[in-house]
Design a protein around this motif. Structure first.
Motif, PDB file in Angstrom:
ATOM      1  N   ALA A 100     -14.150  22.384 -17.097  1.00 62.39           N
ATOM      2  CA  ALA A 100     -14.650  23.346 -18.080  1.00 62.39           C
ATOM      3  C   ALA A 100     -13.421  24.104 -19.090  1.00 62.39           C
ATOM      4  O   ALA A 100     -13.701  24.132 -20.268  1.00 62.39           O
ATOM      5  N   GLU A 101     -12.367  24.520 -18.515  1.00 62.76           N
ATOM      6  CA  GLU A 101     -11.403  25.218 -19.300  1.00 62.76           C
ATOM      7  C   GLU A 101     -10.855  24.267 -20.183  1.00 62.76           C
ATOM      8  O   GLU A 101     -10.843  24.546 -21.461  1.00 62.76           O
ATOM      9  N   LEU A 102     -10.599  22.875 -19.805  1.00 64.82           N
ATOM     10  CA  LEU A 102      -9.954  21.884 -20.750  1.00 64.82           C
ATOM     11  C   LEU A 102     -10.757  21.724 -21.830  1.00 64.82           C
ATOM     12  O   LEU A 102     -10.385  21.354 -23.015  1.00 64.82           O
ATOM     13  N   ALA A 103     -12.137  21.877 -21.713  1.00 64.70           N
ATOM     14  CA  ALA A 103     -13.140  21.240 -22.689  1.00 64.70           C
ATOM     15  C   ALA A 103     -13.620  22.499 -23.398  1.00 64.70           C
ATOM     16  O   ALA A 103     -14.334  22.263 -24.380  1.00 64.70           O
ATOM     17  N   GLY A 104     -13.094  23.787 -23.002  1.00 68.21           N
ATOM     18  CA  GLY A 104     -13.369  25.140 -23.999  1.00 68.21           C
ATOM     19  C   GLY A 104     -14.845  25.425 -23.483  1.00 68.21           C
ATOM     20  O   GLY A 104     -15.557  26.061 -24.454  1.00 68.21           O
ATOM     21  N   VAL A 105     -15.334  25.163 -22.362  1.00 69.62           N
ATOM     22  CA  VAL A 105     -16.677  25.749 -22.007  1.00 69.62           C
ATOM     23  C   VAL A 105     -16.598  26.820 -20.978  1.00 69.62           C
ATOM     24  O   VAL A 105     -15.797  26.901 -20.170  1.00 69.62           O
ATOM     25  N   ARG A 106     -16.992  28.033 -21.577  1.00 71.10           N
ATOM     26  CA  ARG A 106     -16.753  29.174 -20.936  1.00 71.10           C
ATOM     27  C   ARG A 106     -17.650  29.850 -19.763  1.00 71.10           C
ATOM     28  O   ARG A 106     -17.169  30.228 -18.763  1.00 71.10           O
ATOM     29  N   GLY A 107     -19.050  29.159 -19.921  1.00 71.02           N
ATOM     30  CA  GLY A 107     -19.955  29.612 -18.829  1.00 71.02           C
ATOM     31  C   GLY A 107     -19.930  28.807 -17.461  1.00 71.02           C
ATOM     32  O   GLY A 107     -19.898  27.522 -17.584  1.00 71.02           O
ATOM     33  N   TYR A 108     -19.941  29.397 -16.330  1.00 65.73           N
ATOM     34  CA  TYR A 108     -19.895  28.682 -15.114  1.00 65.73           C
ATOM     35  C   TYR A 108     -20.928  29.513 -14.177  1.00 65.73           C
ATOM     36  O   TYR A 108     -20.827  30.388 -13.841  1.00 65.73           O
ATOM     37  N   LEU A 109     -22.025  28.686 -13.917  1.00 65.03           N
ATOM     38  CA  LEU A 109     -22.873  29.009 -12.641  1.00 65.03           C
ATOM     39  C   LEU A 109     -22.419  28.264 -11.427  1.00 65.03           C
ATOM     40  O   LEU A 109     -22.681  27.197 -11.374  1.00 65.03           O
ATOM     41  N   LEU A 110     -22.151  29.195 -10.398  1.00 63.75           N
ATOM     42  CA  LEU A 110     -21.933  28.169  -8.996  1.00 63.75           C
ATOM     43  C   LEU A 110     -23.116  28.578  -8.176  1.00 63.75           C
ATOM     44  O   LEU A 110     -23.501  29.910  -7.666  1.00 63.75           O
ATOM     45  N   VAL A 111     -23.763  27.580  -7.789  1.00 56.56           N
ATOM     46  CA  VAL A 111     -24.674  27.598  -6.643  1.00 56.56           C
ATOM     47  C   VAL A 111     -24.021  27.650  -5.704  1.00 56.56           C
ATOM     48  O   VAL A 111     -23.593  26.659  -4.742  1.00 56.56           O
ATOM     49  N   SER A 112     -23.904  28.835  -4.635  1.00 60.06           N
ATOM     50  CA  SER A 112     -23.397  29.177  -3.576  1.00 60.06           C
ATOM     51  C   SER A 112     -24.330  29.098  -2.174  1.00 60.06           C
ATOM     52  O   SER A 112     -25.099  28.219  -2.176  1.00 60.06           O
ATOM     53  N   SER A 113     -23.904  29.846  -1.337  1.00 69.11           N
ATOM     54  CA  SER A 113     -24.665  29.795  -0.081  1.00 69.11           C
ATOM     55  C   SER A 113     -24.917  31.153   0.317  1.00 69.11           C
ATOM     56  O   SER A 113     -23.717  31.909   0.252  1.00 69.11           O
ATOM     57  N   PHE A 114     -25.895  31.477   1.132  1.00 67.49           N
ATOM     58  CA  PHE A 114     -25.922  32.938   1.770  1.00 67.49           C
ATOM     59  C   PHE A 114     -25.096  32.674   2.941  1.00 67.49           C
ATOM     60  O   PHE A 114     -25.071  31.606   3.603  1.00 67.49           O
ATOM     61  N   GLY A 115     -24.632  33.811   3.438  1.00 68.04           N
ATOM     62  CA  GLY A 115     -23.993  33.942   4.718  1.00 68.04           C
ATOM     63  C   GLY A 115     -22.282  33.605   4.473  1.00 68.04           C
ATOM     64  O   GLY A 115     -21.795  33.791   5.761  1.00 68.04           O
ATOM     65  N   VAL A 116     -21.883  33.442   3.290  1.00 67.93           N
ATOM     66  CA  VAL A 116     -20.439  33.066   3.242  1.00 67.93           C
ATOM     67  C   VAL A 116     -19.417  34.177   3.646  1.00 67.93           C
ATOM     68  O   VAL A 116     -18.380  34.124   4.160  1.00 67.93           O
TER      69      VAL A 116
END
Length: 236
Positions: A100-116
């Motif tokens: 994303a950084e290389l491509a100039g894309v700034r927005g990032y949504l990470l689907v993570s997990s409960f309990g980490v």
């Protein structure tokens, strides 16, 4: 909006793709298996075959270039061992950030997990098998790396930790906060919240935001608007 989704054949990802494309957004769906291209295309996305365990950042950047945001919804999946929890749930998420950084894309949504948080500081929760512990550690490491990049201004990051995922019909009502009690949530409601989070971040880019999600009583759009207004894009 143009969104690139890694792990586009996953259940939440496919629901998210349909919600986005049905309202006219453009979706690029990254898949590892060429056999998944037809399904992802049928969902309305432009499918790109790329193996996030083998590709370099430049190759992935080529796939996501032009997007407004990327979504990491990939996972090693059931039956995979501890090693793949690291190579997919951590390393591939970080690779997507590099791309994303290389491509100039700034927005990032990470689907993570409960309990980490149960494995924070190297802790090993009792009664949890070692593969799931490895999964939680991989997710936590990915979160920490991405939020560090957000803090340095390199990316606009939202981390979403859904509770136990179900295939129940969507309710449209959720409980979304920095921290919530353990619970479950339909995958369809997770996808709907992802759409709202992407919209909110596009309107007012977040520095770094971390949220937990379970089923609740508040309409999804209202919940995201409230959180966005409350934190003003601040980390955490």
């Amino acid at each position: 909006m143009h969104v690139a989704i890694a792990g586009a054949h996953g259940k939440v990802a496919r629901l998210l793709t349909r919600l986005l494309t049905e309202r006219g957004d453009e979706v690029t769906g990254l898949v590892r298996d060429p056999g998944h291209v037809a399904d992802v295309t049928a969902d309305g996305a432009r499918a790109v075959v790329v193996d996030l365990e083998a590709a370099g950042a430049a190759e992935v950047a080529g796939a996501v270039r032009g997007a407004d945001a990327v979504v990491f919804a990939a996972g090693a999946g059931p039956g995979s061992g501890a090693a793949r929890k690291d190579t997919v749930d951590r390393a591939a998420a970080v690779l997507l950030a590099d791309a994303a950084e290389l491509a100039g894309v700034r927005g990032y949504l990470l689907v993570s997990s409960f309990g980490v948080d149960a494995v924070r500081g190297g802790a090993t929760p009792e009664g949890v098998d070692e593969v799931f512990v490895a999964y939680l550690r991989a997710k936590l490491a990915a979160e920490e790396e991405l939020l560090a990049r957000a803090a340095s201004g390199r990316l606009h990051v939202t981390v979403l930790r859904p509770g136990g995922l179900t295939d129940e019909p969507p309710t449209g009502r959720v409980h979304l906060e920095r921290s919530v009690e353990r619970g479950s949530v339909p995958r369809a409601d997770v996808a709907a919240v992802c759409v709202e989070l992407l919209d909110a971040a596009a309107s007012v880019p977040v520095g770094g935001r971390l949220l937990e999600l379970v089923g609740g009583e508040e309409p999804a759009g209202d919940a995201v608007a409230r959180v966005a207004a409350h934190d003003g894009g601040a980390a955490g």
